[in-house]
Design a protein around this motif. Structure first.
Motif, PDB file in Angstrom:
ATOM      1  N   ALA A 147      -7.717  -7.020  -0.499  1.00  0.00           N
ATOM      2  CA  ALA A 147      -7.358  -8.668  -0.833  1.00  0.00           C
ATOM      3  C   ALA A 147      -6.184  -9.215  -1.106  1.00  0.00           C
ATOM      4  CB  ALA A 147      -8.287  -8.799  -1.933  1.00  0.00           C
ATOM      5  N   PHE A 148      -5.308  -8.511  -0.532  1.00  0.00           N
ATOM      6  CA  PHE A 148      -4.425  -8.634  -1.172  1.00  0.00           C
ATOM      7  C   PHE A 148      -3.661  -8.988  -0.050  1.00  0.00           C
ATOM      8  CE2 PHE A 148       0.609  -7.489  -0.947  1.00  0.00           C
ATOM      9  CZ  PHE A 148       1.118  -7.848  -1.551  1.00  0.00           C
ATOM     10  N   GLU A 151      -4.604 -12.747   1.096  1.00  0.00           N
ATOM     11  CA  GLU A 151      -4.475 -14.010  -0.346  1.00  0.00           C
ATOM     12  C   GLU A 151      -3.229 -14.211   0.748  1.00  0.00           C
ATOM     13  OE1 GLU A 151      -4.483 -12.131  -3.177  1.00  0.00           O
ATOM     14  OE2 GLU A 151      -6.619 -12.096  -4.077  1.00  0.00           O
ATOM     15  N   SER A 152      -2.472 -12.991   0.884  1.00  0.00           N
ATOM     16  CA  SER A 152      -0.934 -13.434   1.121  1.00  0.00           C
ATOM     17  C   SER A 152      -0.761 -13.912   2.328  1.00  0.00           C
ATOM     18  CB  SER A 152      -0.086 -12.074   1.688  1.00  0.00           C
ATOM     19  OG  SER A 152       0.136 -11.372   0.677  1.00  0.00           O
TER      20      SER A 152
END
Lengths: 321, 288
Positions: A147-148, A151-152
């Motif tokens: 997810a990180f 999102e980035s």
């Protein structure tokens, strides 16, 4: 077992395979065994094809367009990622007609830097996730990792499968993991790294390929690049057979990405020949075939210069990464 | 041993990266002595062999140029020792190739061994002769030190098959360069034996690579190769020299032009050592 998030219209035989743990196992173990001698002989045979002149130039440009330019080092810095992105945009500053690479592949914390550099260029941003390269962590951590990265700004996620679970026969667990990561990816493409160097047999490579395809992986990728042997021609060929058979069964085309160990233009062209002969010409396309590589790009550029200039080139004429 | 034993005719190979591969082209050619009698087959190197040799020389360069001058001297002296051990074989080969009497051939071989020792002695002295502490008008030390040019393509002399070859190769490697040598086309056997000497001495693989074949076929590829830093034209065919210099200019190579009718028996000067070094000048502030 969770339901796969993609391919709702699986043909009955495949839909049956993912019904539960037991049927998945039955399906994977029911796959025909790989003829080791045969596949190695075919790979060696395809490797002897002579690709010259115009075909070689085409192959070099095609291969450059399929490169996932990769830096996955503990020592990566924002500066290094930026210079890698500059190289991805314009691989050979002396020759502006060199095609751009397909993607840049970095660790999740470097995705934001890469996104800044590559916005609007059409170059994809790939990020490894899920406790790369070992995959030894909890599902929760792997999902957050994914997810990180998304999102980035990552548009492609390279996940590793849990080889421990796969090798102990807990296929359902591996399947679930891929399905959940795929869900966490959202619109990002998912590449599933099988780490074939740790799978020991071609039969296992075939099973892992089908497992990843059933679970919804958009690409199956050979290796992390951290384990030797990494991508070998026979392994790539077994995986190409899997995506070809997947296409025959479902009408849908999935990709293959050999990564690690492909350092020379000659190796890259051998892989392209295998793609053409095993999967088909439709796969000669960055949407369906990629090279995970870092040093390969320089060799491709040197070979391209050699072809165009009529004399041999040298490493002084390409960037040092 | 029976009278009518059939001798084993040799088919020699190339020397690239410390190994003895066949030519990529699969070709070989017969080598005759000065009277035209068959001696052996030698590999006929192609442009791809030259490419591989350059890659091997480039790979060996950091290690060889990074070795201390003292260490290079020791390694090269060891080559002279092994050369000395093969004195009889070299004398026979030189006599056959150049058509000289055995006595004269032995004299040439001895001179070649001495030449190798002479250059081995220069490795740790050349910096004091070609380098300098420069007088500058400011609070600085300024030093100039000679550094190796890089990968040097050596077209070995066509006539002097061993002494000329050693006189061309030894100064190149003595200063820390690595070499791709194209042996004399008609008299390659002493060069092949020299490569066997190098392989069994302490010289790291790739520092000297020996190609046999037609000089006019291989030389243009070396002259234009972007990863070759210097070119020794000693054995270049007369008609080809201008063209080779032109293509070498395309990548700004150092080019050593042959001297007219060089007498290799005379003690050399520093010319060949000086030809393949670059001066690096360092400025360093003086005192506190």
């Amino acid at each position: 077992m969770a339901a796969p998030s993609t391919s709702p219209s699986l043909p009955p035989s495949l839909a049956d395979a993912v019904r539960d743990d037991a049927s998945l196992r039955r399906f994977l173990h029911g796959l025909p065994g790989v003829d080791q001698v045969g596949v190695e002989q075919r790979a060696a045979g395809l490797g002897t094809r002579s690709i010259k002149k115009a075909s070689k130039l085409w192959a070099i440009d095609a291969a450059i367009g399929m490169v996932d330019l990769t830096t996955l080092e503990g020592a990566d810095t924002a500066g290094k990622v930026r210079s890698l992105c500059a190289k991805a945009r314009r691989p050979d500053p002396d020759n502006p007609d060199v095609p751009r690479v397909a993607a840049v592949c970095v660790y999740p914390d470097m995705v934001a830097t890469a996104k800044q550099e590559l916005d609007g260029t059409g170059i994809q941003i790939a990020s490894v996730a899920t406790a790369f390269p070992s995959g030894r962590s909890t599902l929760k951590v792997k999902l957050e990792d994914t997810a990180f990265a998304v999102e980035s700004g990552a548009t492609e996620i390279d996940m590793v499968i849990d080889r421990g679970a796969f090798l102990s026969g807990r296929y359902g667990q591996v399947f679930d993991e891929i399905v959940q990561i795929k869900h966490a990816c959202g619109d990002a493409h998912l590449k599933v790294i099988l780490e074939t160097g740790e799978l020991a047999t071609y039969d296992n490579v075939r099973r892992a390929s089908w497992l990843a395809l059933l679970a919804g992986g958009d690409f199956i990728k050979t290796s992390t690049g951290k384990v030797s042997p990494a991508a070998t021609l026979p392994v790539t060929q077994v995986m190409l057979q899997a995506v070809r058979d997947w296409h025959t069964a479902t009408g849908e085309r999935r990709g293959v990405k050999p990564a690690g160990g492909i350092r020379s233009t000659k190796d890259a062209i051998k892989h392209l020949v295998a793609v053409h002969e095993v999967a088909g010409p439709e796969w000669l396309n960055p949407h369906l075939f990629r090279f995970g590589a870092s040093t390969l790009l320089n060799d491709l550029l040197m070979q391209r210069r050699t072809q165009l200039a009529g004399h041999y080139s040298g490493p002084d004429y390409v960037t040092v990464d | 041993m029976s009278e009518n034993r059939i001798g084993v005719a040799k088919t020699y190979k190339l020397y690239i990266g410390g190994a003895f591969p066949r030519s990529e082209s699969g070709r070989s050619y017969p080598v005759s002595d000065a009277k035209g009698a068959f001696l052996a087959n030698a590999a006929q190197g192609s442009r791809k062999d030259a490419r591989d040799a350059v890659a091997a020389a480039r790979k060996a360069f950091p290690g060889w140029s990074g070795a201390t001058a003292y260490n290079r001297g020791q390694v090269l002296y060891r080559v002279a020792e092994v050369l000395e051990g093969r004195r009889e074989q070299f004398a026979a080969e030189v006599a056959a190739a150049e058509g000289v009497a055995l006595k004269k051939a032995q004299q040439l071989v001895d001179a070649a061994v001495d030449r190798w020792v002479w250059y081995a002695g220069w490795t740790d002295k050349v910096a004091t002769v070609l380098g300098a502490a420069n007088p500058v008008a400011g609070p600085y030390f300024s030093f100039s030190v000679p550094e190796p040019t890089g990968v040097v393509a050596v077209l070995a002399p066509q006539q002097s098959s061993l002494l000329g070859l050693v006189s061309a190769v030894a100064p190149v490697v003595a200063t820390g360069n690595t070499a791709v040598v194209v042996a004399s086309a008609d008299r390659p056997l002493p060069a092949v034996t020299l490569s066997e000497v190098l392989a069994t001495s302490d010289v790291p693989g790739g520092v000297v690579n020996v190609l046999t074949g037609r000089t006019e076929e291989i030389a243009p590829w070396l002259a234009s190769h972007a990863d070759v830093n210097a070119l020794d034209l000693t054995g270049a065919p007369e008609a080809l020299r201008a063209e080779l210099e032109r293509s070498a200019a395309g990548t700004v190579k150092r080019v050593l032009r042959p001297r007219p009718s060089e007498d290799y028996l005379r003690e050399p000067d520093l010319g060949r050592l000086r030809a393949f070094v670059e001066s690096k000048t360092v400025w360093h502030p003086v005192g506190t």
